[in-house]
Design an enzyme around this catalytic site. Structure first.
Site, PDB file in Angstrom:
ATOM      1  N   LEU A 168       0.838  -1.207   0.000  1.00 50.01           N
ATOM      2  CA  LEU A 168       0.000   0.000   0.000  1.00 50.01           C
ATOM      3  C   LEU A 168       0.872   1.256   0.000  1.00 50.01           C
ATOM      4  O   LEU A 168       1.975   1.259   0.544  1.00 50.01           O
ATOM      5  CB  LEU A 168      -0.907   0.034   1.240  1.00 50.01           C
ATOM      6  CG  LEU A 168      -1.919  -1.093   1.401  1.00 50.01           C
ATOM      7  CD1 LEU A 168      -2.835  -0.809   2.592  1.00 50.01           C
ATOM      8  CD2 LEU A 168      -2.750  -1.272   0.138  1.00 50.01           C
ATOM      9  N   CYS A 169       0.331   2.325  -0.560  1.00 54.46           N
ATOM     10  CA  CYS A 169       1.035   3.606  -0.559  1.00 54.46           C
ATOM     11  C   CYS A 169       0.721   4.297   0.764  1.00 54.46           C
ATOM     12  O   CYS A 169       0.002   5.302   0.823  1.00 54.46           O
ATOM     13  CB  CYS A 169       0.590   4.462  -1.728  1.00 54.46           C
ATOM     14  SG  CYS A 169       0.836   3.619  -3.287  1.00 54.46           S
ATOM     15  N   GLU A 170       1.253   3.721   1.805  1.00 56.89           N
ATOM     16  CA  GLU A 170       0.871   4.081   3.166  1.00 56.89           C
ATOM     17  C   GLU A 170       1.975   3.481   4.016  1.00 56.89           C
ATOM     18  O   GLU A 170       2.148   2.258   4.039  1.00 56.89           O
ATOM     19  CB  GLU A 170      -0.495   3.410   3.405  1.00 56.89           C
ATOM     20  CG  GLU A 170      -1.149   3.554   4.722  1.00 56.89           C
ATOM     21  CD  GLU A 170      -1.457   4.978   5.122  1.00 56.89           C
ATOM     22  OE1 GLU A 170      -0.599   5.549   5.803  1.00 56.89           O
ATOM     23  OE2 GLU A 170      -2.540   5.506   4.788  1.00 56.89           O
TER      24      GLU A 170
END
Ligand SMILES: *Cc1c(COP(=O)(O)O)cnc(C)c1O
Length: 424
Positions: A341-343
C-alpha cells in the site's frame, strides 16, 4: 512459548499449489479443541452459552463448526444479523449487542427473535418506537467508568469507552423496562480487551454478579443471564503465557457461588461473546516474500498487505512471523516486513529479527483468525484474499474465494468498468 505454525512447510507447499498467496488459512482441529475446552470450563453452569462475536470472523463455514457445539451468534450490525439468518440461526441463539444502533437494525433483530442488548438508556425509547413494544427478554450493557485494574495493573479504561450505561442508568433502565413489561433481564459488560490473564473474567464476574444482586433487590426484576462478553485474549507474542480457560471457568464458578448462590440466584445463566479467543490462534495469513529492499533499512516486501490484516497498521499490534522452513535458523536479520500500500504504516513488522529471508520464501503471519480478514478494507484498490480451511483430516477447503476486480467495481454500476476489462 515458541510459536509454531499449525502447518508444516511440506503441507503448505502443497496448499499454495492450489491457492495462490496471500490467503487466510484456518485450523479446524484447533478450533474444535478450543471450543470443547471452553464448554467444559463452564459446564458447571446449566444455562451457559457462547455467542460467537461474528465480527471477528464472519465466515459461515467457521461459525458452522462452532454451531455444532451449540454456539450462538453475537451480532452488532444488519449484515451480521443477515449472515446469522442465512445460517438458520435465530431466536435466543442471537445476541444483538450493538451500539449507536439504527432503528431498522432493532426491527430486524426483533424479527429474528434475537436477545437485544441495549447500549444506552435512551435506546429504550428508540427500541419501543422501532418495534412498537418492549421485548419480554431484554439486556442492558454496563459501564462502571474508571479504570479496570487488577492491583496496579491497568487492563483497560472503561471510563474512556463509548459503550454501556452508568450504574445509576442501569437501575433506572431496569425499572423502566420492568414497567414496560420486560420479564427476563440480562446484564452485559465488556470492560477490557485482549486480556492475557486468567484474572479478567473472574474480576468482571464479581462486578456484574454484585450489580445483579443489587438490581434484583432494588428493582425486583428477574435476572436470567449475565453476559461476560468478549475480552479473553490470546498470546500474540511468544513470551506471553496463554490463558487457561479451565482456571478461568473455575474462578468464575467460585465467584458465582460466593455472590449469586447465597442470594437465591443460582439459576442465572452465564453467557460469553468471545471472538478473539475462539478463532484468533487458529488462523494464519500465508504470504510470499516477493521483494527484498535495502535502503536506510532492510525491507522484505510480501504479497499480502494491510488490506488482509489491519491490526499492525491500526494498533501497532504484534503478529508473530515464521519464515517457513527456517524455523531453526538464527534470527540474524532485522527487517521491516511490508505490504504494497502507498501508506507507510503498511508494515506487518518493524525491526523484526528474522532468519535471512529470500524472495520466494513463504511467511506465516500468526494469530490472524480473529479480527484479521474481517477488519480488512480495499485501500489502493487492493483486493481481499481467499479463506481456506485446513480440515481435521488434513485436506483443505476453500471457504471464501478471493475478491476479483469485478467485486471491487461492483458498486460502480453508474460507470460500468466492463466485464471484459475486469477479466483481464
Ligand atoms: C468485539 C466484541 C466481542 C468480541 O471481542 P473479542 O475481543 O474478540 O473477544 C464481544 N462482544 C462485543 C459486544 C464486541 O463488540
Amino acid at each position: 512459548m515458541k510459536k509454531t505454525p499449525f502447518v508444516t512447510k511440506e503441507q503448505l507447499e502443497k496448499i499454495v499449489e492450489q491457492y495462490p498467496t496471500p490467503f487466510h488459512l484456518y485450523d479446524e482441529k484447533g478450533i474444535r479443541e478450543n471450543i470443547k475446552a471452553l464448554k467444559e470450563a463452564f459446564a458447571w453452569n446449566r444455562g451457559y452459552k457462547e455467542y460467537f462475536a461474528v465480527k471477528a470472523t464472519p465466515n459461515p463455514f467457521l461459525i458452522g463448526i462452532l454451531r455444532e457445539y451449540g454456539c450462538g451468534c453475537d451480532c452488532a450490525s444488519y449484515s451480521e444479523l443477515l449472515l446469522s439468518e442465512a445460517m438458520g440461526i435465530g431466536g435466543r441463539d442471537i445476541m444483538f449487542s450493538s451500539n449507536d444502533t439504527p432503528a431498522q437494525e432493532f426491527v430486524y433483530a426483533d424479527r429474528l427473535g434475537a436477545i437485544i442488548n441495549l447500549d444506552d438508556i435512551s435506546h429504550i425509547d428508540c427500541l419501543e418506537k422501532a418495534i412498537g413494544k418492549i421485548p419480554e427478554v431484554i439486556s442492558c450493557r454496563y459501564n462502571p467508568g474508571g479504570l479496570f485494574q487488577i492491583s496496579n495493573d491497568i487492563m483497560d479504561n472503561p471510563g474512556d469507552a463509548k459503550y454501556g450505561m452508568t450504574t445509576d442508568q442501569m437501575f433506572e433502565a431496569f425499572q423502566i423496562l420492568k414497567e414496560k413489561g420486560a420479564k427476563e433481564f440480562g446484564i452485559h459488560a465488556f470492560l477490557a480487551s485482549n486480556t492475557v490473564t486468567n484474572a479478567y473474567y473472574p474480576m468482571l464476574a464479581k462486578v456484574l454478579f454484585e450489580l445483579a444482586v443489587r438490581l434484583k433487590k432494588e428493582t425486583g426484576v428477574h435476572i436470567g443471564f449475565i453476559n461476560l462478553s468478549g475480552g479473553i485474549g490470546i498470546p500474540y507474542r511468544p513470551e506471553q503465557e496463554a490463558n487457561d480457560i479451565r482456571v478461568i471457568g473455575e474462578e468464575v464458578r467460585k465467584v458465582y457461588e460466593e455472590v449469586l448462590v447465597p442470594e437465591g440466584m443460582g439459576d442465572v445463566a452465564i453467557y460469553t461473546e468471545l471472538g478473539r479467543f475462539m478463532m484468533g490462534p487458529y488462523g494464519h495469513l500465508v504470504t510470499k516474500a516477493i521483494h527484498e529492499k535495502h535502503t536506510h533499512k532492510d525491507y522484505i516486501g510480501v504479497d499480502a498487505c494491510a488490506v488482509n490484516l489491519m491490526r499492525p497498521a491500526m494498533y501497532g499490534a504484534y503478529h508473530h512471523i515464521t519464515v517457513m522452513g527456517k524455523e531453526e535458523e538464527p534470527c540474524t536479520c532485522k527487517y521491516d516486513v511490508t505490504g504494497s500500500l502507498c501508506e507507510n504504516n503498511d508494515k506487518f513488522a518493524i525491526d523484526r529479527m528474522l532468519p535471512k529471508v529470500e524472495t520466494g520464501d513463504f511467511l506465516v503471519i500468526h494469530d490472524t483468525g480473529a479480527h484479521g480478514y474481517s477488519m480488512g478494507y480495499n485501500y489502493n484498490g487492493k483486493l481481499k484474499s481467499a479463506e481456506v480451511l485446513l480440515k481435521t483430516d488434513g485436506t483443505t477447503e476453500l471457504i471464501r474465494r478471493a475478491e476479483t476486480p469485478a467485486d471491487y467495481f461492483a458498486t460502480l454500476d453508474l460507470f460500468p468498468i466492463g466485464e471484459k476489462l475486469c477479466k483481464k
